[in-house]
Design an enzyme around this catalytic site. Sequence first.
Site, PDB file in Angstrom:
ATOM      1  N   ASP A 116      -6.974  -3.477  10.536  1.00  0.00           N
ATOM      2  CA  ASP A 116      -6.652  -4.861  10.194  1.00  0.00           C
ATOM      3  C   ASP A 116      -7.875  -5.715  10.488  1.00  0.00           C
ATOM      4  OD1 ASP A 116      -4.042  -4.292   9.411  1.00  0.00           O
ATOM      5  OD2 ASP A 116      -3.208  -4.672  11.393  1.00  0.00           O
TER       6      ASP A 116
ATOM      7  N   ASP B 169      -1.414  -5.142   3.727  1.00  0.00           N
ATOM      8  CA  ASP B 169      -0.308  -5.898   4.329  1.00  0.00           C
ATOM      9  C   ASP B 169       0.070  -7.092   3.463  1.00  0.00           C
ATOM     10  OD1 ASP B 169      -0.485  -4.160   6.515  1.00  0.00           O
ATOM     11  OD2 ASP B 169      -1.715  -5.551   7.684  1.00  0.00           O
TER      12      ASP B 169
END
Length: 179
Positions: free
Chosen positions: A126, A145
Amino acid sequence: MTVDSKLAWRRRGIGILIALLVFAIDQGIKIWVDRGLNLYNVRVVEVLPFFDFRWTENYGVSLGLLTAGSVEMRFLLMLMTGGIALFVAVWMLRERLLADIAPLALVLGGAAGNILDRWNHGFVVDYADLHFGEFRPFLIFNFADAAITIGVLIILARSLLSREKPQADEATPASGELN
């Protein structure tokens, strides 16, 4: 094969292309932030006063839930997310409308990107950090995401807002008519 059936398969093909495009963009960005920005070593690159690239290793799923602390847990998490991705793929291939196929493709492409990360690294990379001072409306996330979230929101909106209107029963007389 009927014209309608051919059109449905063409739309499913577009869905597969969308999923592949989401997957490719996700993986391309992850390679760029790792190798191009050297984010793993640099850790943070300030882009705007409210947005940074920040290296984060996510060992869990959404909101850091179900953290995989061992190889066995990582494998189980990959099996679970792989099963969900398979369910979404089958669902997508059963749909006929592009408006239903496209959001499922977003979810599928994003899931595939995160599953590959977990396979290659043991965690999901991330990097997108949206913040306003110390306030972060979202956890640090990645392109996959975002695609999953947008796809799920579209699916929910369509299921809530586009209900089919009931057809008038042909045996029922129109209003004003008497039997």
